[in-house]
Design an enzyme around this catalytic site. Structure first.
Site, PDB file in Angstrom:
ATOM      1  N   LYS B  76     -23.814  51.067  -2.478  1.00 56.05           N
ATOM      2  CA  LYS B  76     -23.523  49.905  -1.625  1.00 56.05           C
ATOM      3  C   LYS B  76     -24.274  50.030  -0.305  1.00 56.05           C
ATOM      4  O   LYS B  76     -24.407  51.137   0.227  1.00 56.05           O
ATOM      5  CB  LYS B  76     -22.000  49.846  -1.398  1.00 56.05           C
ATOM      6  CG  LYS B  76     -21.500  48.597  -0.692  1.00 56.05           C
ATOM      7  CD  LYS B  76     -19.978  48.613  -0.575  1.00 56.05           C
ATOM      8  CE  LYS B  76     -19.440  47.373   0.098  1.00 56.05           C
ATOM      9  NZ  LYS B  76     -17.960  47.387   0.209  1.00 56.05           N
ATOM     10  N   SER B 151     -15.577  43.220  -1.332  1.00 59.09           N
ATOM     11  CA  SER B 151     -16.913  43.113  -0.793  1.00 59.09           C
ATOM     12  C   SER B 151     -17.977  43.893  -1.578  1.00 59.09           C
ATOM     13  O   SER B 151     -19.160  43.623  -1.408  1.00 59.09           O
ATOM     14  CB  SER B 151     -16.916  43.615   0.650  1.00 59.09           C
ATOM     15  OG  SER B 151     -16.641  44.995   0.709  1.00 59.09           O
ATOM     16  N   SER B 175     -11.825  46.285  -1.668  1.00 57.42           N
ATOM     17  CA  SER B 175     -13.241  45.952  -1.892  1.00 57.42           C
ATOM     18  C   SER B 175     -13.930  46.695  -3.034  1.00 57.42           C
ATOM     19  O   SER B 175     -15.043  46.339  -3.406  1.00 57.42           O
ATOM     20  CB  SER B 175     -14.040  46.162  -0.610  1.00 57.42           C
ATOM     21  OG  SER B 175     -13.866  45.067   0.244  1.00 57.42           O
TER      22      SER B 175
END
Lengths: 97, 481
Positions: B76, B151, B175
């Site tokens: 990420k 997210s 997330s």
């Protein structure tokens, strides 16, 4: 509850975020809604509960002090938008006027 | 054989038998990204050349002692990768190349992994759909008109679309688990402090945890073994190691005590999820686990508490983006104006909303009513969970109230978007380990997830339970067709 223009301008100032007029109008409504949404907490009886400052369950462990693993000054400064003589460079801090 | 469609465990077996080389596996993954990612848009950056270079280097080495030898991993974009752009999907960090690796990245590399690229996310991990990225909108691989969740939407979509067998995400209020649920993959968040946050660009430091997104529960155990553990650079990391989590996989649920929210039938969740919960309860009982209905801590209180604390912490953590130290600066005549314009232009709408809200709840006159009150509610939720987990091994509940939603459907309604996190924030508030795993599909063909929570440092129990559910659901994305 609706935030006033003065209130949102005050928060902008505290947060050092400048909003455009259109953004301000939109955010004012949304922030007011969110504040209303989180007010549900006011109704909860929390008597007897201290504030949870941290949630780790072990005694804080400090490592041995000592040098090592530092980042190189130049490598860090390379990421800055502006620099000079090994320092960050910023616009004037003291107003000449 | 399509090596991009293999689990970590399968790849490990193939490597140990010398049947495939890292460069073959990595080139399959890169090809898969090359042909699919224009449609899915899971990645912000793909390291085509450097990943192949690293793979070829590994070709000449032995997999011995390297649990992730030759395993392609997507990371990420809020996790620092030395020399590679790390933007948090924000304009304010465009071009930022950290001069150091996050601890998790160092651990992956030491374990023999190959970092394939950086995945898209909601800007600064603030959001539940990945639509808040300043760069692109990631699509759900099951239906590209739908959001992948967020997210860590890019990380979940990359695994769901068989571009990589594993990615790292971060979970502040769900997330990792929420996008894992919406994309039909496994997402694990450990106990607060299980994985080092050094090099994870901070959103809310008392809630943030890095964790793996994988195709199977066993794979998540393999990766968690590698990334977890004490780190001298993060004083909140738990001193005691969790032990070998792969040993939890494959055990039955006999004797486990599992709690399910009382009255789950009346919750505002999809009917299919109610059916899944009902069926799971029966099957667990048939395998001699005990299942009881309990009162969970108030979910509405948890989510309100979350949005106060997370944003208060964010307003402080994001103060560092001032146009002085990193990447983006707006031109201005004075320092003060430079701060205000840099932040006004560099942050997207959701980040501004949250920083402003966080500033408001911490400001004079409101601190006690919001921030302090939320801290007390947090203490109350922690104590309720502590008492619950003194009696039960696991709590089972939905990850999200339903399947994914259409891209654009919730973006103008922040509160509706926040409610996607209703079942995931309690684990962050209480610092407890939790996992989401695919449980089936809804009528519209989109995946549904079920979530398990365990007590403090209870990862072994958590993965034991998750592996049992995985077997019950019979969902294996890697089974041969």
């Amino acid at each position: 509850m609706m935030l006033t223009d003065d209130e949102i301008k005050h928060i902008e100032k505290l947060a050092r975020i400048r909003l455009g007029d259109e953004d301000r109008e939109k955010l004012k409504g949304q922030l007011s809604d969110i504040i209303e949404f989180v007010r549900v907490l006011q109704k909860i009886d929390t008597s007897g509960f201290e504030t949870a400052e941290h949630i780790t369950r072990f005694k804080p462990v400090l490592r041995e002090g000592g040098a090592g693993g530092e980042l190189e000054r130049e490598k860090v400064l390379e990421q800055a938008p502006d620099r000079q003589d090994g320092f960050f460079k910023v616009p004037p801090v003291i107003d000449k006027k | 054989m399509e090596y991009n469609k293999k689990s970590i465990s399968e790849l490990r077996k193939l490597y140990s038998e010398n049947k495939v080389s890292p460069s073959e596996v990595v080139s399959f993954c890169l090809d898969s990204i090359n042909s699919n990612d224009s449609k899915i848009e899971a990645f912000l950056k793909v390291f085509y050349e450097d990943a192949m270079k690293r793979a070829r280097h590994l070709d000449g080495e032995s997999p011995e002692g390297k649990p992730l030898y030759g395993i392609p991993v997507a990371v990420k974009d809020n996790i620092c990768t030395k020399g590679y752009e790390t933007t948090c999907a924000s304009k304010i960090l465009e071009g930022y190349r950290p001069p150091y690796n996050a601890t998790v990245v160092e651990r992956l590399l030491d374990a023999g992994a190959v970092i394939i690229g950086k995945t898209n996310m909601d800007e600064f991990a603030m959001g539940s759909s990945t639509e808040n990225s300043a760069y692109k909108i990631t699509k759900n691989p099951y239906d590209t008109e739908y959001a992948p969740g967020g997210s860590s939407g890019g990380s979940a979509a990359a695994v769901a679309a068989s571009m990589v067998p594993v990615s790292l995400g971060s979970d502040t209020g769900g997330s990792i688990r929420q996008p894992a649920s919406l994309c039909g993959v496994v997402g694990l968040k450990g106990t607060y402090g299980r994985v080092s946050r050094y090099g994870l660009i901070a959103f809310a430091s008392s809630l943030d945890q890095i964790g793996p997104i994988t195709g199977t529960v066993e794979d998540s155990a393999v990766v968690m073994n590698v990334i977890s553990g004490r780190d001298s650079r993060d004083a909140t990391t738990i001193p005691d190691p969790p032990g070998d989590l792969t040993e939890s996989v494959g055990k039955g649920p006999e004797g486990m005590k599992i709690a399910v929210p009382r009255g789950y039938e009346d919750l505002d969740i999809a009917d299919e999820i109610k059916e899944i919960l009902k069926g799971t309860i029966e099957k667990l009982k048939a395998e001699n686990a005990s299942v009881e209905f309990v009162e969970l801590p108030d979910m509405d209180a948890s989510i309100a508490c979350y949005y106060i604390l997370a944003n208060a912490e964010a307003s402080s953590n994001l103060a560092r983006y001032d146009g002085v130290k990193y990447a983006f600066r707006a031109e201005a005549e004075s320092l003060e104006e430079m701060y205000e314009r840099t932040r006004g232009e560099g942050f997207g709408d959701e980040v501004k909303r949250r920083v402003l809200l966080g500033t408001y709840v911490l400001s004079a006159g409101y601190y006690d009513a919001y921030y302090k009150k939320a801290q007390q509610v947090r203490a109350m939720i922690c104590s309720k969970f502590e008492s619950l987990f003194s009696r039960y091994d696991l709590v089972m509940l939905p990850t999200v109230p339903g399947t994914s939603f259409r891209i654009g459907e919730r973006i103008d309604n922040p509160i509706e978007m926040y409610l996607s996190d209703i079942f995931t924030t309690p684990a962050n508030i209480a610092g407890l380990p939790a996992i989401s795993l695919p449980a089936g599909f809804a009528e519209n063909g989109l995946p549904l997830g079920i979530q398990l929570l365990a007590g403090y440092a209870g990862e072994a129990k958590l993965l034991r339970g998750a592996a049992v559910l995985e077997r019950i659901y019979g969902f294996n994305r890697y089974k041969e067709e």
